[in-house]
Scaffold this active site. Structure first.
Site, PDB file in Angstrom:
ATOM      1  N   THR A 186      -5.619   0.540  -4.031  1.00 47.51           N
ATOM      2  CA  THR A 186      -4.435  -0.140  -4.563  1.00 47.51           C
ATOM      3  C   THR A 186      -4.766  -1.375  -5.395  1.00 47.51           C
ATOM      4  OG1 THR A 186      -4.253  -1.293  -2.446  1.00 47.51           O
ATOM      5  CG2 THR A 186      -2.835   0.621  -2.752  1.00 47.51           C
ATOM      6  N   ASP A 246      -5.613   6.080   1.919  1.00 46.13           N
ATOM      7  CA  ASP A 246      -5.702   4.658   1.590  1.00 46.13           C
ATOM      8  C   ASP A 246      -7.064   4.133   2.026  1.00 46.13           C
ATOM      9  OD1 ASP A 246      -3.814   2.094   1.032  1.00 46.13           O
ATOM     10  OD2 ASP A 246      -5.191   1.636   2.665  1.00 46.13           O
ATOM     11  N   ASN A 266      -0.481  -5.513  -7.304  1.00 45.73           N
ATOM     12  CA  ASN A 266       0.768  -4.873  -7.735  1.00 45.73           C
ATOM     13  C   ASN A 266       1.600  -5.838  -8.589  1.00 45.73           C
ATOM     14  OD1 ASN A 266       0.305  -2.420  -6.436  1.00 45.73           O
ATOM     15  ND2 ASN A 266       1.300  -3.067  -4.555  1.00 45.73           N
ATOM     16  N   SER A 267       1.684  -7.093  -8.141  1.00 46.23           N
ATOM     17  CA  SER A 267       2.481  -8.091  -8.859  1.00 46.23           C
ATOM     18  C   SER A 267       1.909  -8.374 -10.242  1.00 46.23           C
ATOM     19  CB  SER A 267       2.556  -9.398  -8.054  1.00 46.23           C
ATOM     20  OG  SER A 267       3.294  -9.198  -6.870  1.00 46.23           O
ATOM     21  N   GLN A 316      11.621  -8.532  -7.001  1.00 47.73           N
ATOM     22  CA  GLN A 316      10.675  -9.048  -7.995  1.00 47.73           C
ATOM     23  C   GLN A 316      10.639  -8.218  -9.281  1.00 47.73           C
ATOM     24  OE1 GLN A 316       6.719 -10.748  -6.847  1.00 47.73           O
ATOM     25  NE2 GLN A 316       5.926  -9.000  -7.983  1.00 47.73           N
ATOM     26  N   HIS A 364       0.826  -1.207   0.000  1.00 50.52           N
ATOM     27  CA  HIS A 364       0.000   0.000   0.000  1.00 50.52           C
ATOM     28  C   HIS A 364       0.865   1.263   0.000  1.00 50.52           C
ATOM     29  CE1 HIS A 364      -4.117  -1.709   0.930  1.00 50.52           C
ATOM     30  NE2 HIS A 364      -3.324  -2.761   0.937  1.00 50.52           N
ATOM     31  N   GLN A 418      -6.936 -12.119  -3.618  1.00 49.15           N
ATOM     32  CA  GLN A 418      -6.077 -12.667  -4.672  1.00 49.15           C
ATOM     33  C   GLN A 418      -6.778 -13.731  -5.523  1.00 49.15           C
ATOM     34  OE1 GLN A 418      -2.648 -13.777  -2.356  1.00 49.15           O
ATOM     35  NE2 GLN A 418      -2.150 -11.637  -1.908  1.00 49.15           N
TER      36      GLN A 418
END
Length: 483
Positions: free
Chosen positions: A145, A123, A372-373, A353, A18, A393
Site C-alpha cells: 500500500t 497485504d 494514500n493521502s 478527505q 490497507h 510518513q
C-alpha cells in the site's frame, strides 16, 4: 476452459488505509478481465475502530459485482496486541488466521470445474498467508500500500541484516545519511521510520520481506512517472518483479463534491484554491499544547482553512489507539479562536478527505503524509506541506520534498509515538506552522510541478498508461494459471 471463472483470494490487513486500498485494487483487476472473480477474506480487527467497522459494514450492504466477502472466524482467545511490540504482534495476530483460511480454501478448491482458484493477493501484514498458497501450489502476489522507494528501503535494510550481518538498529539510530539504492539522494537517518529503530520493527520487517521473496510478484500503489528511479532499482535484483499499479484510490463520494452539508456550502462560496485543508489520517491527533500552536499558526497565516481536529484516545485504554471527535473543540483551542476565525475557517471532526481535496476551493494540504493521502493530493493537484506523525510518513515526506519537489517541508522529521504518546514530543511552533502553510499556498514552482504530476497520475491508469499496462501484464499472468 473458455468459460472458466478465475477466482482470486484477497487477504487484506484489518486497518482502514490497507483494506480500502486493496478493495480498490480488486475492482481495478476485475475491470481488466470479465473472467475474474474475487473472494475477500476479512479479518476481524484486534482493536476498536469505528471507521473500519463502518467500512466493513458498508461492504456487506453494497454489492460489488464479482466480489464476495467472507468474514474469517476468530480464536476465542486471539493473540493480543502488545503496545510494546505493536507491529510484530499485529503480524502474529493476522497470521493466526491461517488455519481458518486453510478451511475456506479446502471448500473453494472443491468447487465446480467452472470456477478455478488461481492465486492469492495478500497485504504486507498478512504475508504469512503465503505459506497457505504454497501448500496449495497457488501463486501468491503481495499488494504493497505504500511506495516503491520505501519498499526498496525495507529490502535494502533486510539485505544489510541478513547478508552483511550489520546491526541495522544501531545504523538506524546513528546520525547522518545513508545511501539507499531506491532513493536518488542519501537518506538522513532522522527520517527513518521509528518502528525500524527498535527490535519490534526489525522483526516485523525481516518476517514480511522474507515471505515477500516467495511471492510471484509485488503490486505497488505507485506509478512509473512518479518513481522512475525507485522502480528501476529493483531491476537486476533477486527480488520478485515489482509492478507499479497506481494510483489506486477510493474516489467514492467525489462525484457530487460533497454532501450538501454546511461545510461544502461554505466551500462553494470561497475563491478557487484559497482554502488550506489540515487532515492527519486515521491515527492523527495532537496534545493540547500542539493544538494551540497549530491554531496560532493558522490564525497568523491569514488563510482560509478547514481543520480536522480529533481527540487523542484515553491513555488508560492500551488497545484503543484511534482518535475520536471532540464534543467541543473549545476545550483545547486558544480562547476566542473559533470566534475570531468564524468567517475564514471551519474546525471539524472526522473529514471526508477525498471530497475536500477534490473541491475547487481547496488549494493546500497540511498532511501526515500517509501514502494514500499523498496520492490523493497529487491526483487532485493540491500541494502538500509535510507534518508526518508515525510509521514511514517521515520517509514519504523526505521523498516528496527532497526527491521530487512535490511538497514543502513544514516539519519533515516530526514524529509522535502513537503507541506511547507520553514519551518525549517535539513541539512544532506556530511560526513553523504559519511558514509551512504560506509556502504550501504560495510556492509557484511546487504548485506547477504538482499540477503536472496530477495529469501524469491520471494518464498512468487510463487505457494505454504505464500502470494500465502493468495491470494488464499481471492479469495475463494470473489467467495463464487456468490453462
Amino acid at each position: 476452459m473458455a468459460n472458466t471463472v478465475a477466482e482470486l483470494v484477497f487477504i487484506p490487513a484489518p486497518a482502514v488505509g490497507h483494506i480500502m486500498s486493496i478493495i480498490e485494487m480488486a475492482k481495478v483487476l476485475l475491470n481488466h478481465d470479465q473472467r475474474l472473480s474475487i473472494t475477500v477474506l476479512l479479518i476481524n480487527p484486534p482493536f476498536s475502530i469505528s471507521a473500519l467497522t463502518t467500512y466493513i459494514q458498508s461492504l456487506a450492504k453494497n454489492t460489488i459485482e464479482r466480489i464476495r466477502f467472507i468474514k474469517l472466524p476468530q480464536d476465542q482467545t486471539p493473540p493480543k496486541l502488545d503496545p510494546k511490540a505493536p507491529f510484530s504482534s499485529f503480524y502474529e495476530f493476522n497470521n493466526s488466521h491461517c488455519k481458518y483460511v486453510r478451511n475456506i480454501m479446502a471448500d473453494m478448491m472443491n468447487q465446480t470445474d467452472s470456477v478455478r482458484v488461481v492465486g492469492f493477493v495478500v497485504d504486507i501484514s498478512c504475508t504469512g498467508m503465503i505459506d497457505v498458497a504454497n501448500e496449495l501450489n497457488l501463486p501468491a502476489y503481495v499488494y504493497f500500500t505504500s511506495n516503491a522507494a520505501f519498499l526498496g528501503f525495507k529490502v535494502y535494510m533486510e539485505t544489510l541484516y541478513v547478508d552483511q550481518k550489520l546491526d541495522v538498529i544501531e545504523l538506524s539510530n546513528s546520525e547522518g545519511e545513508i545511501v539507499v539504492p531506491s532513493f536518488v539522494n542519501p537518506v538522513p537517518t532522522k527520517v527513518y521510520p521509528a518502528p525500524y529503530k527498535v527490535q519490534d520493527g526489525l522483526d516485523f520487517m525481516l518476517s514480511t520481506i522474507g515471505k515477500m521473496r516467495e511471492a510471484k510478484g509485488i503490486m505497488v500503489n505507485t506509478f512509473l512517472e512518479l518513481e522512475p528511479h525507485a522502480i528501476k532499482s529493483f531491476s537486476d535484483t533477486n527480488f520478485p518483479p515489482v509492478y507499479p499499479v497506481g494510483p489506486i484510490l477510493n474516489l467514492d463520494g467525489v462525484a457530487g463534491n460533497g454532501d450538501g452539508s454546511d461545510l461544502f456550502r461554505w466551500l462553494d462560496d470561497q475563491p478557487r484554491s484559497s482554502v488550506v485543508l489540515l487532515c492527519f489520517g486515521s491515527m492523527g491527533c495532537f496534545d493540547e499544547v500542539q493544538v494551540k500552536e497549530i491554531a496560532r499558526g493558522l490564525e497568523r497565516s491569514g488563510y482560509r482553512f478547514v481543520w480536522s481536529l480529533r481527540r487523542p484516545p484515553p491513555l488508560d485504554q492500551s488497545y484503543e489507539v484511534f482518535p475520536i471527535d471532540y464534543d467541543d473543540p473549545r476545550v483545547v483551542l486558544p480562547d476566542g479562536f473559533l470566534e475570531r476565525t468564524s468567517g475564514i475557517g471551519k474546525v471539524i471532526g472526522w473529514a471526508p478527505q477525498v471530497s475536500l481535496l477534490a473541491h475547487a476551493a481547496v488549494g493546500g494540504f497540511v498532511s501526515h503524509c500517509g501514502w494514500n493521502s499523498l496520492l490523493e493530493s497529487l491526483w487532485f493537484g493540491v500541494p502538500t506541506a509535510t507534518l508526518p506523525i508515525y510509521c514511514e510518513q517521515q520517509m514519504n515526506a523526505f521523498q516528496m520534498v527532497v526527491e521530487m519537489g512535490l511538497a514543502v517541508d513544514l516539519k519533515m522529521d516530526y514524529k509522535i509515538n502513537v503507541f506511547n504518546p507520553e514519551g518525549d514530543v517535539v513541539i512544532v511552533t506556530a511560526e513553523e506552522i504559519e511558514s509551512g502553510i504560506r509556502r504550501g499556498m504560495e510556492d509557484k514552482e511546487v504548485r506547477a510541478k504538482v499540477k503536472e504530476m496530477s495529469k501524469m497520475s491520471r494518464a498512468a491508469v487510463a487505457e494505454g498508461g504505464s500502470s494500465y499496462a502493468s495491470i494488464g501484464y499481471i492479469v495475463k499472468n494470473i489467467m495463464s494459471n487456468i490453462i
